[in-house]
Design a protein around this motif. Structure first.
Motif, PDB file in Angstrom:
ATOM      1  N   UNK A 215     -50.687  33.677-123.755  1.00  0.00           N
ATOM      2  CA  UNK A 215     -50.408  34.007-122.209  1.00  0.00           C
ATOM      3  C   UNK A 215     -50.624  32.633-121.361  1.00  0.00           C
ATOM      4  N   UNK A 216     -49.394  32.461-120.707  1.00  0.00           N
ATOM      5  CA  UNK A 216     -49.332  31.274-119.522  1.00  0.00           C
ATOM      6  C   UNK A 216     -49.561  31.829-118.212  1.00  0.00           C
ATOM      7  N   UNK A 217     -48.650  31.537-117.563  1.00  0.00           N
ATOM      8  CA  UNK A 217     -48.583  32.264-115.816  1.00  0.00           C
ATOM      9  C   UNK A 217     -47.974  33.609-115.929  1.00  0.00           C
ATOM     10  N   UNK A 218     -48.139  34.090-114.734  1.00  0.00           N
ATOM     11  CA  UNK A 218     -47.836  35.512-114.740  1.00  0.00           C
ATOM     12  C   UNK A 218     -47.698  35.990-113.285  1.00  0.00           C
ATOM     13  N   UNK A 219     -46.981  37.205-113.073  1.00  0.00           N
ATOM     14  CA  UNK A 219     -46.633  37.880-111.810  1.00  0.00           C
ATOM     15  C   UNK A 219     -46.703  39.267-111.950  1.00  0.00           C
ATOM     16  N   UNK A 220     -46.888  39.940-110.638  1.00  0.00           N
ATOM     17  CA  UNK A 220     -46.856  41.365-110.868  1.00  0.00           C
ATOM     18  C   UNK A 220     -45.997  41.912-110.034  1.00  0.00           C
ATOM     19  N   UNK A 221     -45.213  42.951-110.621  1.00  0.00           N
ATOM     20  CA  UNK A 221     -44.133  43.522-109.678  1.00  0.00           C
ATOM     21  C   UNK A 221     -44.727  44.724-108.939  1.00  0.00           C
ATOM     22  N   UNK A 222     -43.731  45.544-108.243  1.00  0.00           N
ATOM     23  CA  UNK A 222     -44.118  46.465-107.171  1.00  0.00           C
ATOM     24  C   UNK A 222     -44.539  47.555-107.987  1.00  0.00           C
ATOM     25  N   UNK A 223     -44.397  48.023-109.262  1.00  0.00           N
ATOM     26  CA  UNK A 223     -44.705  49.135-109.774  1.00  0.00           C
ATOM     27  C   UNK A 223     -46.104  48.756-110.484  1.00  0.00           C
ATOM     28  N   UNK A 224     -46.605  47.379-110.203  1.00  0.00           N
ATOM     29  CA  UNK A 224     -48.060  47.317-110.812  1.00  0.00           C
ATOM     30  C   UNK A 224     -48.034  46.609-112.090  1.00  0.00           C
ATOM     31  N   UNK A 225     -46.958  46.244-112.593  1.00  0.00           N
ATOM     32  CA  UNK A 225     -46.897  45.835-114.035  1.00  0.00           C
ATOM     33  C   UNK A 225     -46.798  44.201-114.008  1.00  0.00           C
ATOM     34  N   UNK A 226     -47.685  43.728-114.998  1.00  0.00           N
ATOM     35  CA  UNK A 226     -48.001  42.400-115.302  1.00  0.00           C
ATOM     36  C   UNK A 226     -46.995  41.626-116.207  1.00  0.00           C
ATOM     37  N   UNK A 227     -46.155  40.718-115.516  1.00  0.00           N
ATOM     38  CA  UNK A 227     -45.483  40.025-116.435  1.00  0.00           C
ATOM     39  C   UNK A 227     -45.770  38.621-116.649  1.00  0.00           C
ATOM     40  N   UNK A 228     -45.965  38.465-118.235  1.00  0.00           N
ATOM     41  CA  UNK A 228     -46.737  37.337-118.505  1.00  0.00           C
ATOM     42  C   UNK A 228     -45.911  36.356-119.720  1.00  0.00           C
ATOM     43  N   UNK A 229     -45.860  35.217-119.075  1.00  0.00           N
ATOM     44  CA  UNK A 229     -45.139  34.080-119.961  1.00  0.00           C
ATOM     45  C   UNK A 229     -45.724  33.763-121.299  1.00  0.00           C
ATOM     46  N   UNK A 230     -45.066  33.979-122.268  1.00  0.00           N
ATOM     47  CA  UNK A 230     -45.704  33.800-123.497  1.00  0.00           C
ATOM     48  C   UNK A 230     -45.224  32.336-124.194  1.00  0.00           C
ATOM     49  N   UNK A 231     -46.085  31.191-123.986  1.00  0.00           N
ATOM     50  CA  UNK A 231     -45.624  29.868-124.390  1.00  0.00           C
ATOM     51  C   UNK A 231     -45.754  29.882-125.666  1.00  0.00           C
ATOM     52  N   UNK A 232     -44.658  29.083-126.235  1.00  0.00           N
ATOM     53  CA  UNK A 232     -44.349  29.126-127.576  1.00  0.00           C
ATOM     54  C   UNK A 232     -43.813  30.414-128.213  1.00  0.00           C
ATOM     55  N   UNK A 233     -43.710  31.638-127.222  1.00  0.00           N
ATOM     56  CA  UNK A 233     -43.466  32.801-127.848  1.00  0.00           C
ATOM     57  C   UNK A 233     -41.746  33.131-127.565  1.00  0.00           C
ATOM     58  N   UNK A 234     -41.227  32.250-126.762  1.00  0.00           N
ATOM     59  CA  UNK A 234     -39.762  32.561-126.198  1.00  0.00           C
ATOM     60  C   UNK A 234     -39.504  33.692-125.783  1.00  0.00           C
ATOM     61  N   UNK A 235     -40.473  34.393-124.826  1.00  0.00           N
ATOM     62  CA  UNK A 235     -40.364  35.604-124.237  1.00  0.00           C
ATOM     63  C   UNK A 235     -41.228  35.801-123.127  1.00  0.00           C
ATOM     64  N   UNK A 236     -41.030  36.848-122.397  1.00  0.00           N
ATOM     65  CA  UNK A 236     -42.093  37.256-121.420  1.00  0.00           C
ATOM     66  C   UNK A 236     -42.578  38.687-121.689  1.00  0.00           C
ATOM     67  N   UNK A 237     -43.581  39.170-121.375  1.00  0.00           N
ATOM     68  CA  UNK A 237     -43.906  40.592-121.667  1.00  0.00           C
ATOM     69  C   UNK A 237     -44.156  41.178-120.382  1.00  0.00           C
ATOM     70  N   UNK A 238     -43.659  42.368-120.124  1.00  0.00           N
ATOM     71  CA  UNK A 238     -43.997  43.224-119.179  1.00  0.00           C
ATOM     72  C   UNK A 238     -44.957  44.265-119.587  1.00  0.00           C
ATOM     73  N   UNK A 239     -46.345  44.123-119.039  1.00  0.00           N
ATOM     74  CA  UNK A 239     -47.306  44.922-119.442  1.00  0.00           C
ATOM     75  C   UNK A 239     -47.492  46.081-118.103  1.00  0.00           C
ATOM     76  N   UNK A 240     -47.945  47.319-118.830  1.00  0.00           N
ATOM     77  CA  UNK A 240     -48.137  48.507-117.831  1.00  0.00           C
ATOM     78  C   UNK A 240     -49.625  48.166-117.212  1.00  0.00           C
ATOM     79  N   UNK A 241     -49.961  49.005-116.159  1.00  0.00           N
ATOM     80  CA  UNK A 241     -51.226  48.783-115.489  1.00  0.00           C
ATOM     81  C   UNK A 241     -52.363  48.994-116.322  1.00  0.00           C
ATOM     82  N   UNK A 242     -51.924  49.607-117.592  1.00  0.00           N
ATOM     83  CA  UNK A 242     -53.021  49.838-118.556  1.00  0.00           C
ATOM     84  C   UNK A 242     -52.862  48.825-119.745  1.00  0.00           C
ATOM     85  N   UNK A 243     -52.108  47.979-119.709  1.00  0.00           N
ATOM     86  CA  UNK A 243     -51.909  46.810-120.591  1.00  0.00           C
ATOM     87  C   UNK A 243     -51.305  46.805-121.639  1.00  0.00           C
ATOM     88  N   UNK A 244     -50.338  48.201-121.794  1.00  0.00           N
ATOM     89  CA  UNK A 244     -49.437  48.447-122.733  1.00  0.00           C
ATOM     90  C   UNK A 244     -48.116  47.638-122.691  1.00  0.00           C
TER      91      UNK A 244
END
Length: 309
Positions: A215-244
């Protein structure tokens, strides 16, 4: 759910390691930093994803870890040796706080402002063999250490209601959540929000062994989901407010560093990326490494918070 997004390159001349992007709604500009390049950058963007003119750069004397807008104009800037106020682009800097650590071994890294206008910046221990990183908060009374125990402070963000704060330790492959007291800025009830799978021993880009990044930097959207940049993972993860994990968004570069939302409707997702320390073979395969990229998303993000002294 995996998605196959359509990314556009907002910049074509790469940075070494771009970070800390934010959308300035009054200026219709995207701002970010190039840490090893020791410079700030900004670019005017018309509509949703159309760059206007050339990237403007502002050289710094030291590495900038993160920046945020200031209410009424200007920037607050975390450099290696302290936090500064820049009232005018390209102008002089006024030191607001001295870095409270050994600048030969640590520097400021990821950070941003909370909704109350306080500036937060975490530190990074460059030797990366001890958890000496600290999360600091700057308010009208000075600079305060608020949380410690990480190697590389990253992924700072808040839920839309401001009651939950998120903070990641990149080296631990872990994002943590905390109860957040908006009045005092105190963090409590720390818990694991999402644990990524650690990097396999000896892993290098191109190895057959699977690795999803850290996990590198992140941002939260208006639905409360956490967008995490995955360094060396070639992807972003959108996580629910419960971390799923709700979505995995592939990127055209191996090392995305931080997302932010922008454009008039806050439905343009920008990401900064890195090429620092990557092999010649990898850079030939991924020529956009170090560039700023953008794509359209269905859910709007949150507006950037400004610093209020």
């Amino acid at each position: 759910m995996n998605t196959a997004p359509s990314w556009s390159a907002i910049t074509t001349v790469p940075d070494g390691l771009s970070e800390s992007p934010f959308w300035h709604p009054q200026e219709n500009r995207l701002y970010w930093v190039d840490i090893p390049g020791r410079r700030l950058a900004r670019l005017a963007i018309a509509g949703q994803m159309q760059p206007q003119g050339e990237v403007e750069y502002w050289p710094m004397s030291e590495e900038p870890g993160c920046i945020a807008p200031v209410q009424g104009g200007g920037l607050v800037i975390a450099l290696r040796d302290g936090i500064y106020l820049g009232e005018n682009w390209g102008g002089s800097l006024q030191q607001l706080a001295v870095a409270p650590y050994d600048t030969a071994k640590l520097r400021f890294n990821d950070g941003k402002c909370d909704a109350q206008g306080r500036f937060w910046a975490g530190s990074l221990y460059e030797l990366k063999d001890q958890a000496l990183g600290v999360l600091y908060m700057l308010d009208g009374q000075g600079l305060h250490a608020m949380m410690d125990g990480v190697t590389t402070a990253n992924g700072l963000a808040w839920s839309p209601d401001g009651r939950t704060a998120y903070w990641a330790d990149t080296a631990a492959h872990q994002v943590r959540a905390f109860d957040f007291d908006a009045a005092t800025g105190q963090l409590s009830a720390g818990r694991v929000f999402h644990q990524m799978t650690p990097k396999p021993a000896g892993w290098a880009w191109g190895d057959a062994a699977a690795y999803g990044g850290r996990p590198d930097g992140a941002a939260v959207d208006s639905e409360g989901c956490y967008w995490s940049a995955q360094y060396e993972g070639q992807r972003l993860l959108r996580l629910s407010p419960n971390g799923q994990v709700l979505a995995e968004v592939k990127t055209p570069v191996p090392c995305p560093t931080m997302p932010c939302f922008g454009g008039p409707d806050l439905k343009t997702l920008f990401i900064t990326t890195s090429r620092q320390g990557r092999s010649a073979q990898e850079l030939a395969q991924f020529p956009l490494a170090g560039c700023v990229l953008a794509m359209r998303v269905d859910v709007a993000g949150l507006s950037v918070n400004a610093y209020r002294a």
